[in-house]
Write a protein that holds these residues in place. Sequence first.
Motif, PDB file in Angstrom:
ATOM      1  N   PRO A 150       0.836  -1.209   0.000  1.00  0.00           N
ATOM      2  CA  PRO A 150       0.000   0.000   0.000  1.00  0.00           C
ATOM      3  C   PRO A 150       0.863   1.249   0.000  1.00  0.00           C
ATOM      4  N   ILE A 151       0.320   2.325  -0.541  1.00  0.00           N
ATOM      5  CA  ILE A 151       1.019   3.613  -0.532  1.00  0.00           C
ATOM      6  C   ILE A 151       1.059   4.113   0.910  1.00  0.00           C
ATOM      7  N   PRO A 160      -4.128   9.159  -2.364  1.00  0.00           N
ATOM      8  CA  PRO A 160      -2.985   8.975  -1.459  1.00  0.00           C
ATOM      9  C   PRO A 160      -2.343  10.289  -1.053  1.00  0.00           C
ATOM     10  N   THR A 161      -1.714  10.287   0.096  1.00  0.00           N
ATOM     11  CA  THR A 161      -0.927  11.436   0.531  1.00  0.00           C
ATOM     12  C   THR A 161       0.340  10.924   1.210  1.00  0.00           C
ATOM     13  N   PRO A 162       1.289  10.448   0.410  1.00  0.00           N
ATOM     14  CA  PRO A 162       2.500   9.840   0.984  1.00  0.00           C
ATOM     15  C   PRO A 162       3.535  10.856   1.448  1.00  0.00           C
ATOM     16  N   ILE A 185       5.890  14.470   0.024  1.00  0.00           N
ATOM     17  CA  ILE A 185       6.751  14.720  -1.129  1.00  0.00           C
ATOM     18  C   ILE A 185       8.076  13.973  -1.021  1.00  0.00           C
ATOM     19  N   GLU A 186       8.581  13.730   0.196  1.00  0.00           N
ATOM     20  CA  GLU A 186       9.845  13.010   0.323  1.00  0.00           C
ATOM     21  C   GLU A 186       9.720  11.602  -0.270  1.00  0.00           C
ATOM     22  N   PHE A 187       8.651  10.906   0.104  1.00  0.00           N
ATOM     23  CA  PHE A 187       8.445   9.567  -0.444  1.00  0.00           C
ATOM     24  C   PHE A 187       8.157   9.641  -1.950  1.00  0.00           C
ATOM     25  N   GLN A 188       7.302  10.584  -2.337  1.00  0.00           N
ATOM     26  CA  GLN A 188       6.929  10.674  -3.754  1.00  0.00           C
ATOM     27  C   GLN A 188       8.144  10.948  -4.631  1.00  0.00           C
ATOM     28  N   TYR A 189       9.009  11.841  -4.158  1.00  0.00           N
ATOM     29  CA  TYR A 189      10.216  12.171  -4.933  1.00  0.00           C
ATOM     30  C   TYR A 189      11.093  10.937  -5.128  1.00  0.00           C
ATOM     31  N   GLU A 190      11.341  10.200  -4.069  1.00  0.00           N
ATOM     32  CA  GLU A 190      12.180   9.005  -4.176  1.00  0.00           C
ATOM     33  C   GLU A 190      11.501   7.939  -5.028  1.00  0.00           C
ATOM     34  N   PHE A 191      10.186   7.822  -4.895  1.00  0.00           N
ATOM     35  CA  PHE A 191       9.464   6.816  -5.680  1.00  0.00           C
ATOM     36  C   PHE A 191       9.517   7.141  -7.173  1.00  0.00           C
ATOM     37  N   VAL A 192       9.258   8.398  -7.512  1.00  0.00           N
ATOM     38  CA  VAL A 192       9.287   8.795  -8.926  1.00  0.00           C
ATOM     39  C   VAL A 192      10.693   8.629  -9.479  1.00  0.00           C
TER      40      VAL A 192
END
Length: 934
Positions: free
Chosen positions: A28-29, A420-422, A424-431
């Motif tokens: 899950p996100i 989702p609201t993960p 920006i730190e997680f989103q940046y690394e994921f992208v």
Amino acid sequence: MKQPKLLLLAVVLVWVNAAFAQTDLKKPIPFDSKVRYGKLPNGMTYYIRKNEEPKKRAELYLVNKVGAIQEEDKENGLAHFTEHMAFNGTKNFPKNELVSFLQRAGIKFGDDLNAFTGQDQTVYQLPVPTDSADIFNKAFVVLEDWAHNLSMDGEEIDKERGVILEELRGGKGAQQRMRDKWLPILVGDSKYGKRNIIGTEDILKNFSHETIRNFYKTWYRPDLQAIIAVGDFDIDQVEKTIKQRFGSIPKAVKPKPFGKFPIADFKGSRVAIVTDPEFPYMMAQIITKLPKAEEKTLNDSRESLKRNLFNQMLQARLQELTQQADPPFLFGNASYSGFLGDYDSFFNIAVAKDGNLERAVKAVLDEGVRAKNFGFTETELERAKAQLMTSVEKRFKEKDKTRSANYVNEYMSHFLEENPTPGIEFQYEFVKEQLGGIKLNEVNTLANKYLTNDNRTVIVMSSEKDKAKLPNEATVLEWINTAGKGVTAYVDKVVNKPLVENLPAAGRTVSTKEIPEVGVTELTLSNGVKVVLKPTDFKNDEILIGARSQGGTSLYDDKDFMSAGLSDAVVEESGVGEFSQNALKKYLSGKVVNVSPFVGEIEEGFSGNTSPKDVETALQLIYAYFTKPRKDDDVIKGFLNTQRSAIQNMKASPSPEMVFQDSLNTVLGNYNFRRLPISVERWDMINADRAYAIYKERFANPADFTFFFTGSFKVEQLKPLLEKYLGALPTQNQKESFRDLGIRAPKGKIDKKVYKGIEQKSQATFVFSGDYDYNDDNNWQLDALEEILNIKLIEVIREKESGVYGIGARASYSKIPAPRYSLRIGYGTGPDRVEELGVKTLAVIDEIKKNGASQADIDKFKAETRRATEVQMKENGFWQNQLIDAYTKGEDPKNLLDWEKQLDKITVASTKAAANKYLSNDNFIKVVLLPEKK
């Protein structure tokens, strides 16, 4: 000794890549750990986050998972009406005391304090200061009152009917009449086709008090509500306050089922063909209903990245079609997007040029089929990935400079739609991890999912006058079903050259002046170019760019006026050097570079923004716009013809609002040629060769320009780049100024009526104007008069008289080309009340002229201005605009720091004097829009 290091690096890279590859996309996100998220025993949800941008401020929201879709037939419009009643009396703030209290706290009604209602939500927003414990604590009292303590006083309900009926009236027009026809075809028998949010005139006039009270009692309940608090505060204390204040709200007993409202599937395509006498364009929307794309797992997030890439590439191809001698449409768009309820859609829009709807529709649909049949190219995908990565990276770099309101939108989406609201730190690394692994074939296969023949609705819209030219349903379906025949694979053309070649020797800085009070450094370069620098720490990844030089279109005769006015567009549509506009966009993909030249009436210049890492590219582009402006004959021909077609359409079926605004501008311009409305005849005066020559004249001497840079940079680091590019520009030894064209609003009294429109609605604009002694004292007095009028007009004309939905005053003043001022008041209402409310508006003015503003209203203005300025002083945009304004007008930029002293000068006596000085009946223009005479 070097080999082991290289080996170690290789091992590390292999390990990192392996780690990325092993990410379990079924997981899950995650939820952002910086958000305190919880649910009270009564079912109310809360989101709390500490955030210091802006400092000493917080955004407080009450989000209700209820909107128009929950209404029964007899309640149509009451979700929205309930929203209005939140400002008309609560348990702790009777009648209009809530608005008054918040204004005294510096919170502006309409701008800061506001609310909105949709099909599936009603949201209340309350930005508040946190440096006052009393105000901050009372803000939670306001939220609690909104949640379950609205007064719903019968007298206040009846007064608000008039306001909402005027809002309903204001929304009437061609768009509304046509939507009422095509929406039921788009959604079938779904309830979404039977709820328009605002309601009907019959229900708004006649619903009983008990009906709206029951709606409020039924749907405003904790299990459907969320409190969102983001700001500069103690997160533990805020959580404690929420639990104490909202935890005591009773849990709903036997709650009414929330309900789902499906939109039925159907085979094939449905067609709606609608016309209206006031609609100016011929266009088609092709909407395919799709299942909602859920985003629960990491794989769902990866799929979302693919959708983003698909949309980017398809839209870029459509945009490219406009860059030719004969573009196939005025506007074209195609993208995957949200829809209604639990659905998404694939949406196409095509606006016809010269009435050729078939060509426009097929051009848009052809690109979808081209993508389906042949896919996109690797180079397109790489550019799209670079652009997406840049946008995410920018958000990541600004993670500690992100405004609280931006976070609120994330959490609101999480509550309402389970998005989702993960963080920006997680989103940046994921992208960063996933983007490179997305293969071209993965994105290409999306076209097969989106371009389907079922659940598709085609909506054709046109002016009534063109009804005979419209296709029938069978013809429309034939266009749709045969689109894409004969399309071939897309060829991606790029220019693999530097933006600037053979740069001359760099200039040097010949003088430097510091203005420490405002943190500004002035540079003069060896070629005469002047630069004003304002380094800030307000943002981490933003540099604003501006430039100004006096002259503009004022230096040209009327015969060249239209060409001069389009001189910037001729170049911007063409590109620079060997880069067409399309090639330039491709070159700049993945870079934060937005710089555009402009030519105004009394000045020319540049405006734009960039990032610290891309500032050199931005300076290269400015250099190219000066030294290598391009003129692409085919593109300019297409641009001019496309705009001509749009003007033709607008003039053939003009909206009442456009006719009114054209009439008003013509009167205020005293019928000067340069203030007359646009027309095909005026457009045909444009000569592309002359426009290009004028552009080169206006940008011939960079030494006549002052450049402005505000944002995240250090002066000593930026200076070499300024010397390299701006300092290398060839310059001349002459200075230019603007020409005062003598265009002034006419003196005396003017009363003009404009008759246009089939709806029973009117508009009125009052204008006071005259010569002006331009200085800070007078400017502040006019600003105060504007806001005090706004406060009083809303209080009297909207709340007391229930005569308008919106009314506002707007003051403006200028130093160049001549010192002048104007103050406008505008409102919309019914034709039966437009004169009556005009008299009452002037009575409000007369009261201020007689007695001055009340001290209470002055205190509200001061509080609002103080709170707003405290925030603005930490914004790049505010400083950039203020510095450009000061230097352009020859003012001292340090005067900006005197704002608190200026506030102290606003008194009852000063407002009385200002009202008598600037709101004289000697120069008074009144223009009123009325329906066409039958």
